[in-house]
Design a protein around this motif. Sequence first.
Motif, mmCIF file in Angstrom:
data_model
loop_
_atom_site.group_PDB
_atom_site.id
_atom_site.type_symbol
_atom_site.label_atom_id
_atom_site.label_comp_id
_atom_site.label_asym_id
_atom_site.label_seq_id
_atom_site.Cartn_x
_atom_site.Cartn_y
_atom_site.Cartn_z
ATOM 1 N N SER A 41 -13.941 -2.758 6.796
ATOM 2 C CA SER A 41 -13.721 -3.754 5.755
ATOM 3 C C SER A 41 -14.702 -4.101 4.825
ATOM 4 N N GLN A 42 -14.469 -4.297 3.526
ATOM 5 C CA GLN A 42 -15.243 -4.792 2.515
ATOM 6 C C GLN A 42 -14.765 -6.307 1.847
ATOM 7 N N ARG A 43 -15.634 -7.131 1.924
ATOM 8 C CA ARG A 43 -15.172 -8.469 1.387
ATOM 9 C C ARG A 43 -16.169 -9.080 0.466
ATOM 10 N N ASP A 44 -15.737 -9.544 -0.790
ATOM 11 C CA ASP A 44 -16.676 -10.269 -1.832
ATOM 12 C C ASP A 44 -15.607 -11.276 -2.620
ATOM 13 N N SER A 45 -16.084 -11.682 -3.639
ATOM 14 C CA SER A 45 -15.369 -12.486 -4.389
ATOM 15 C C SER A 45 -14.346 -11.505 -5.151
ATOM 16 N N LEU A 51 -10.468 -0.021 5.031
ATOM 17 C CA LEU A 51 -9.830 1.536 5.345
ATOM 18 C C LEU A 51 -9.814 1.774 6.812
ATOM 19 N N TYR A 52 -8.573 2.338 7.251
ATOM 20 C CA TYR A 52 -8.251 2.956 8.350
ATOM 21 C C TYR A 52 -8.231 4.304 8.410
ATOM 22 N N MET A 53 -9.010 4.724 9.470
ATOM 23 C CA MET A 53 -9.023 6.296 9.909
ATOM 24 C C MET A 53 -8.597 6.412 11.313
ATOM 25 N N ILE A 97 -18.130 14.868 5.295
ATOM 26 C CA ILE A 97 -17.161 13.641 4.288
ATOM 27 C C ILE A 97 -17.901 13.200 3.132
ATOM 28 N N MET A 98 -19.380 13.278 3.299
ATOM 29 C CA MET A 98 -20.181 12.988 2.055
ATOM 30 C C MET A 98 -19.899 13.863 0.768
ATOM 31 N N ARG A 99 -19.798 15.187 1.447
ATOM 32 C CA ARG A 99 -19.537 16.491 0.479
ATOM 33 C C ARG A 99 -18.142 16.690 -0.050
ATOM 34 N N LYS A 100 -17.291 15.719 0.541
ATOM 35 C CA LYS A 100 -15.789 15.926 0.202
ATOM 36 C C LYS A 100 -15.230 14.714 -0.742
ATOM 37 N N ASN A 113 -15.020 4.818 -1.251
ATOM 38 C CA ASN A 113 -16.174 6.032 -0.827
ATOM 39 C C ASN A 113 -17.121 5.164 -0.210
ATOM 40 N N GLU A 114 -17.428 4.052 -0.611
ATOM 41 C CA GLU A 114 -18.254 3.032 0.374
ATOM 42 C C GLU A 114 -17.686 2.951 1.829
ATOM 43 N N LEU A 115 -16.561 2.690 1.999
ATOM 44 C CA LEU A 115 -15.969 2.315 3.309
ATOM 45 C C LEU A 115 -16.055 3.568 4.128
ATOM 46 N N LEU A 116 -15.676 4.662 3.239
ATOM 47 C CA LEU A 116 -15.749 5.982 3.997
ATOM 48 C C LEU A 116 -17.154 6.397 4.589
#
Length: 213
Positions: A41-45, A51-53, A97-100, A113-116
């Motif tokens: 999860s990402q949380r800010d204002s 993201l679920y995998m 994953i970073m290359r995909k 992308n950041e969550l991945l």
Amino acid sequence: MALSQLKQKIRFKDCGFQRRYESRYYWFPEESPPSCLIEVSQRDSYHDMSLYMLINLSNMKIIDIDVEEDRVPYETCPNAIKTYSYLIGEEMSYGKIMRKFPEDRTAGCLHINELLQNAAQSFSSAYAFFLKERNFPPELDEYRMYAGTLDAKSRREIGRHWWMKDKGVRNSCHSFSSQHETPELKEQVKPLDSITAMMVKEFRGSRKDRESP
């Protein structure tokens, strides 16, 4: 003003921006196939998104992926979610994953992308702790003080030496530096499978289960 002074000053100052990431790994070894559900999860204002995998632990491939967005800055943001279906069937590997990431950046989302990246980067550590909990002798484990009579400090040092049996861990940081090793503890953990050996056994066991009628 010096950093040390500013560190004291911010104790009484409102934060201008805060963003939090949280990663959770849920293990389902009893399922067919054995699986792991990752929630990041990402949380800010401006964002509240997860993201679920779903990972197949028998071959380390992604079974399914989903994103939930409870707060995003633009109504167009959810349109990027469907782009990430290309990851289904891919190996759960940080490098791969970073290359995909989507070749067309305008089809994706910076924050997904950041969550991945967060999910993939922590997966190996999470899986290692999962296997350690299943296979490491509880009477030596610093996290299971209820088992056995060994004191916490001795357990920590045994655990440190056990982790350092793995080439990827040994000398990877100060605390896992070979300078902390002792011949006695190296000998004590010698009969125990390293984390890599545990992973290999787990994979082979899953493969046998798949091949059995």
